[in-house]
Design a protein around this motif. Structure first.
Motif, PDB file in Angstrom:
ATOM      1  N   PRO A 149       0.805  -1.234   0.000  1.00 37.01           N
ATOM      2  CA  PRO A 149       0.000   0.000   0.000  1.00 37.01           C
ATOM      3  C   PRO A 149       0.837   1.283   0.000  1.00 37.01           C
ATOM      4  O   PRO A 149       0.501   2.254  -0.697  1.00 37.01           O
ATOM      5  CB  PRO A 149      -0.831  -0.125   1.281  1.00 37.01           C
ATOM      6  CG  PRO A 149      -0.958  -1.593   1.515  1.00 37.01           C
ATOM      7  CD  PRO A 149       0.369  -2.151   1.086  1.00 37.01           C
ATOM      8  N   TRP A 167       1.024   4.036  -3.071  1.00 37.72           N
ATOM      9  CA  TRP A 167       0.734   5.459  -2.874  1.00 37.72           C
ATOM     10  C   TRP A 167       1.863   6.318  -3.434  1.00 37.72           C
ATOM     11  O   TRP A 167       1.625   7.365  -4.051  1.00 37.72           O
ATOM     12  CB  TRP A 167       0.518   5.722  -1.388  1.00 37.72           C
ATOM     13  CG  TRP A 167       0.279   7.160  -1.063  1.00 37.72           C
ATOM     14  CD1 TRP A 167      -0.842   7.905  -1.351  1.00 37.72           C
ATOM     15  CD2 TRP A 167       1.191   8.039  -0.400  1.00 37.72           C
ATOM     16  NE1 TRP A 167      -0.677   9.194  -0.895  1.00 37.72           N
ATOM     17  CE2 TRP A 167       0.554   9.307  -0.308  1.00 37.72           C
ATOM     18  CE3 TRP A 167       2.466   7.885   0.134  1.00 37.72           C
ATOM     19  CZ2 TRP A 167       1.169  10.404   0.289  1.00 37.72           C
ATOM     20  CZ3 TRP A 167       3.077   8.979   0.743  1.00 37.72           C
ATOM     21  CH2 TRP A 167       2.426  10.222   0.807  1.00 37.72           C
ATOM     22  N   SER A 220      -8.444  -1.218 -10.686  1.00 42.56           N
ATOM     23  CA  SER A 220      -7.452  -0.374 -10.031  1.00 42.56           C
ATOM     24  C   SER A 220      -6.185  -0.432 -10.861  1.00 42.56           C
ATOM     25  O   SER A 220      -5.703  -1.525 -11.192  1.00 42.56           O
ATOM     26  CB  SER A 220      -7.165  -0.859  -8.606  1.00 42.56           C
ATOM     27  OG  SER A 220      -6.055  -0.178  -8.062  1.00 42.56           O
ATOM     28  N   HIS A 224      -3.308   0.878  -9.814  1.00 43.25           N
ATOM     29  CA  HIS A 224      -2.154   1.108  -8.943  1.00 43.25           C
ATOM     30  C   HIS A 224      -1.071   0.093  -9.288  1.00 43.25           C
ATOM     31  O   HIS A 224      -1.282  -1.118  -9.234  1.00 43.25           O
ATOM     32  CB  HIS A 224      -2.578   1.019  -7.484  1.00 43.25           C
ATOM     33  CG  HIS A 224      -3.410   2.194  -7.063  1.00 43.25           C
ATOM     34  ND1 HIS A 224      -4.758   2.291  -7.359  1.00 43.25           N
ATOM     35  CD2 HIS A 224      -3.068   3.337  -6.403  1.00 43.25           C
ATOM     36  CE1 HIS A 224      -5.220   3.434  -6.875  1.00 43.25           C
ATOM     37  NE2 HIS A 224      -4.220   4.091  -6.293  1.00 43.25           N
ATOM     38  N   ALA A 258      -7.952   2.954  -4.397  1.00 45.23           N
ATOM     39  CA  ALA A 258      -6.655   2.412  -3.998  1.00 45.23           C
ATOM     40  C   ALA A 258      -6.519   1.009  -4.583  1.00 45.23           C
ATOM     41  O   ALA A 258      -7.426   0.502  -5.242  1.00 45.23           O
ATOM     42  CB  ALA A 258      -6.524   2.386  -2.471  1.00 45.23           C
ATOM     43  N   SER A 259      -5.385   0.379  -4.333  1.00 44.42           N
ATOM     44  CA  SER A 259      -5.129  -0.948  -4.878  1.00 44.42           C
ATOM     45  C   SER A 259      -5.992  -2.004  -4.195  1.00 44.42           C
ATOM     46  O   SER A 259      -6.579  -1.771  -3.136  1.00 44.42           O
ATOM     47  CB  SER A 259      -3.658  -1.312  -4.707  1.00 44.42           C
ATOM     48  OG  SER A 259      -3.368  -1.525  -3.326  1.00 44.42           O
ATOM     49  N   THR A 290      -4.949  -2.668  -0.528  1.00 47.17           N
ATOM     50  CA  THR A 290      -5.437  -1.628   0.382  1.00 47.17           C
ATOM     51  C   THR A 290      -6.931  -1.765   0.608  1.00 47.17           C
ATOM     52  O   THR A 290      -7.424  -1.671   1.742  1.00 47.17           O
ATOM     53  CB  THR A 290      -5.115  -0.236  -0.181  1.00 47.17           C
ATOM     54  OG1 THR A 290      -3.711  -0.135  -0.413  1.00 47.17           O
ATOM     55  CG2 THR A 290      -5.553   0.855   0.775  1.00 47.17           C
TER      56      THR A 290
END
Length: 382
Positions: A57, A61, A295, A297, A335-336, A339
């Motif tokens: 996470p 970010w 996602s 991410h 978020a991923s 997360t």
């Protein structure tokens, strides 16, 4: 384009070396478990869960999203390149090594404190939870090697019925009331979990029963894919108990339970509140990129065989993980997946983060969403 030309294009995949992170998951777990056993520092049994739930996470970010899509020529080249499926194949034997090593540590160590055993079970369970992604990737393929490896990958979690239910159940019924693993707006993960597990088993059994009956065969034969995938679990667990003793059996059940939780929390996230429209003829509209949460991410994607580009997977289930694309109009998670798993474990937080996003996806008209019956009255839906 010739095969030689395709191979040349495949070398331009900017993420080619980075896909090694996915099969490195069980190797990292093995490293930390080995450190814990051979140094006697039991805190190492928690190191791998920390990598998964803190490192990923945080780096997601910091690194952010990747919305680049491969070109059609590159997709064709990557689909031909044996490097990519080899990484998935490599994951499966390491699953068994980690599972066996975890059981061996339990059997050979002096009595361990509960928190160390818990860390061991989480570490092995995470590996076998990610193993579902390998199984998911392989289940959709048609050649015998991929399909047998998919079944083997499900053995450590005793969840072999996933093989039958996922392709012929979930992909057919996704984002409809007929799918056990499409979660409803207002349904907590902890309410969803037993429903998904029980109805998924029932669905898988019905799928295989109907398939065999159409062939004029009995349900209770080895050709029943549920039976022979479950038999792989019996062989694995039975072999470890015969080798190491009954002391390892509770550990095997615990790590399997956590692996199942990881699968189902992922399922919970992927289609939360999304619903396909029912057409006048009684059928549902085709599944589209609007019916799965994506996602982009980047770091988490590398650890999860790009599962997070889930909308493309439902549109093109035969394509391998490296070819998945992101689309405009696909609902996006904030978020991923890793997360969002942590968020899903806390229902009030999940509702706060996700329910307004479901509403926004449907332009405020929640009559189009997949809403839990307990929430319909509160939302003015009848």
């Amino acid at each position: 384009m010739t095969i030689a030309q395709s191979a040349g294009v495949a070398l331009k995949d900017p993420n080619k070396a980075l896909w090694l992170f996915s099969p490195l998951v069980p190797i990292m777990a093995l490293f930390y478990l080995g450190l814990g056993y051979w140094t006697g520092q039991l805190a190492f049994y928690w190191a791998f869960p920390v990598v998964i739930y803190v490192f990923i996470p945080v780096t997601d970010w910091l690194v952010g999203r990747n919305t680049r899509n491969p070109s059609a020529a590159l997709i064709d080249a990557m689909e031909r390149d044996p490097y990519y499926p080899a990484l998935v194949y490599a994951f499966v034997p390491f699953q068994f090594i980690v599972t066996g090593f975890g059981a061996w540590v339990i059997a050979m160590s002096p009595p361990l404190p509960w928190w160390a055993i818990f860390g061991l079970a989480l570490s092995v369970g995470v590996v076998n939870g990610v193993g579902f992604i390998a199984a998911h990737e392989l289940t959709h393929k048609k050649n015998a090697l991929d399909r047998w490896l998919a079944k083997l990958s499900l053995a450590p979690t005793a969840y072999g019925h996933f093989f039958a239910e996922h392709v012929r159940g979930h992909h057919k019924n996704v984002a409809t009331p007929g799918d056990p693993t499409s979660s409803l707006l207002g349904e907590s993960f902890w309410r969803y979990l037993p429903r998904a597990v029980l109805t998924g088993i029932v669905s898988a059994w019905r799928i295989e029963r109907d398939r065999l009956q159409r062939q004029g065969r009995s349900t209770w034969i080895p050709a029943n894919e549920n039976l022979h995938t479950w038999a792989m679990t019996v062989a694995l667990f039975g072999g470890l108990v015969l080798w190491l003793g009954w002391i390892v059996f509770p550990f095997l059940l615990a790590q399997a339970a956590y692996g199942i939780i990881l699968l189902e929390v992922t399922n919970y996230i992927e289609h939360y509140g999304l619903l396909r429209k029912k057409l006048p003829n009684g059928n549902y509209e085709p599944c589209s990129p609007a019916h799965a949460w994506d996602s982009n991410h980047f770091v988490c994607t590398l650890f999860l065989f790009q599962l997070q580009r889930h909308a493309d997977h439902h549109s093109n289930p035969g394509n391998r993980y490296q070819s998945m694309r992101c689309f405009d109009g696909t609902p996006q998670l904030p978020a991923s997946y890793v997360t969002m798993m942590l968020v899903a474990y806390v229902p009030p937080l999940w509702y706060r983060v996700m329910d307004h996003r479901v509403a926004a996806h449907y332009n405020g008209d929640l009559s189009q969403a997949h809403v839990h019956p307990s929430r319909r009255a509160a939302l003015g839906l009848v």
